[in-house]
Scaffold this motif. Sequence first.
Motif, PDB file in Angstrom:
ATOM      1  N   ILE A 216     -52.966  44.743   6.582  1.00 37.58           N
ATOM      2  CA  ILE A 216     -52.711  46.028   7.237  1.00 37.58           C
ATOM      3  C   ILE A 216     -53.999  46.841   7.328  1.00 37.58           C
ATOM      4  O   ILE A 216     -54.280  47.476   8.347  1.00 37.58           O
ATOM      5  CB  ILE A 216     -51.626  46.808   6.480  1.00 37.58           C
ATOM      6  N   ALA A 217     -54.785  46.836   6.251  1.00 36.96           N
ATOM      7  CA  ALA A 217     -56.041  47.603   6.261  1.00 36.96           C
ATOM      8  C   ALA A 217     -56.972  47.119   7.368  1.00 36.96           C
ATOM      9  O   ALA A 217     -57.700  47.913   7.981  1.00 36.96           O
ATOM     10  CB  ALA A 217     -56.722  47.483   4.901  1.00 36.96           C
ATOM     11  N   GLU A 218     -56.968  45.802   7.620  1.00 33.70           N
ATOM     12  CA  GLU A 218     -57.820  45.231   8.668  1.00 33.70           C
ATOM     13  C   GLU A 218     -57.117  45.200  10.021  1.00 33.70           C
ATOM     14  O   GLU A 218     -57.775  45.039  11.053  1.00 33.70           O
ATOM     15  CB  GLU A 218     -58.219  43.803   8.283  1.00 33.70           C
ATOM     16  N   GLY A 219     -55.796  45.353  10.022  1.00 30.62           N
ATOM     17  CA  GLY A 219     -55.033  45.279  11.276  1.00 30.62           C
ATOM     18  C   GLY A 219     -54.951  46.631  11.952  1.00 30.62           C
ATOM     19  O   GLY A 219     -53.937  47.345  11.868  1.00 30.62           O
ATOM     20  N   THR A 220     -56.008  46.998  12.646  1.00 27.37           N
ATOM     21  CA  THR A 220     -56.091  48.314  13.286  1.00 27.37           C
ATOM     22  C   THR A 220     -54.942  48.537  14.255  1.00 27.37           C
ATOM     23  O   THR A 220     -54.388  49.645  14.333  1.00 27.37           O
ATOM     24  CB  THR A 220     -57.427  48.445  14.035  1.00 27.37           C
ATOM     25  N   ASP A 221     -54.556  47.485  14.985  1.00 26.02           N
ATOM     26  CA  ASP A 221     -53.494  47.666  15.981  1.00 26.02           C
ATOM     27  C   ASP A 221     -52.149  47.966  15.328  1.00 26.02           C
ATOM     28  O   ASP A 221     -51.378  48.790  15.831  1.00 26.02           O
ATOM     29  CB  ASP A 221     -53.392  46.436  16.890  1.00 26.02           C
TER      30      ASP A 221
END
Length: 440
Positions: A216-221
């Motif tokens: 989630i932290a890396e999943g900007t979308d």
Amino acid sequence: MNSFHNSISCLKRRLMFITLLGSFLTAHSALAHPMPNSIVLLDVRPDKVFAELQLPLNELELAFGHQVNQNPGKLVERLGPELKKYIIAHIRPVTGNGIAWTVTVDQLEVQQVQQSPGGPYYELMVELWMIPPKGTTTRDFTLNYDVILHQVATHFALISVRRDWEAGLYGENPVQLGVIDWDIRNNVIHPLNVSLKGGGEWNGFKQTVLLGMHHIAEGTDHLLFLLVLLLPAPLLVNRKRWGTYGGIRYSSVRLLKIVTSFTIGHSITLIVGALGWFSFPGQAVEIIIAFSIIISAIHALWPIFSGKEAYVAAGFGLVHGMAFAGTLLNLNLDTFHLGISILGFNAGIEVMQLVVILFIFPWLLILSRQSAYQFIRVPGAVLSAVAAMGWMLERITSSPNSITFLTNRLVAYAPWLVVFPAIAAVLSMLKKRAAKTQII
């Protein structure tokens, strides 16, 4: 006399190995010619070990004794059964007390690795399973391996762990265990002792929680979709436009409905996809995720589905869960450990979502009481829509564009995007307090 010839032979082998190794370290890039070594990647599961072998055909031909490098496209069709028997005969994992594991070859495939100056360079990709005796561990064993090596003394194999669920290794950065090659001095091939420390089911669960948080932290979308839905959450609708602040109870209920619905949606498809019950086309999923942000951004500008945010969050949550499922599918786990992973991964997603909401939503509540809130809501929605359009175009064309390039640059400053509404909210409160003081 024989001793002299043996010494000369050993010296030749050693010089040849040193020459090849030196070429790999100094001239490999310049010559653009691949080094003829093998690569063995291990995916360690609690119950068995999956291995991927990458074998250069030119070296395999010397050891196997057949013309495998001629007409490589038909190699598996021509010599598949013989190759499987050969590979199984030269891979012998055993337990610490010498009990043999079972080895089965799953798949053979020839791939062209690159075009070298001397012509195409091919490798045989081998997928196989190594299954330990019942009651023994996959984290401590001895790997006897001499594929190609038993005939080609200058060859060597690089052994690495690519995935290890119990240690939290998921394939991004394989850990090298060692090199198997000829011990020229003693004229023998030593096995590799594989001893993996720090594993366990509890550790595996914790690592999947962290994996979910990281995703989630890396999943900007994923975050942007949720945040754009939250932008108008504190507001009432007035004549088909966003109006004034609806109060803490109103805002909290809407927040709870949106977040809960999104969680239920992505949890359903995460479970279904991770268990392999249904597969989802990856490109289509990514395109729909970008589209979900655009729809949510339009809603943040004008209430196009006011009162139905929970249904929209649940619907698009189903799509986002399809993307989450791909991460767990790659772990290649048995049903029990996959269940643990689904639980941990989902928990990590929820924890990170909760952290982000706790950092941002209180400031939105404060700002939404001011008429100036539109100067945060409108630019936030517009910028989100533009970023999503860039992602959507990139995912359709499979080619980056200037919008995604700029978005990726801005993502590096994401923490400041959290600080900005906080500063704006504090200034708003200070201004309101100053105004009250002047009245008094």
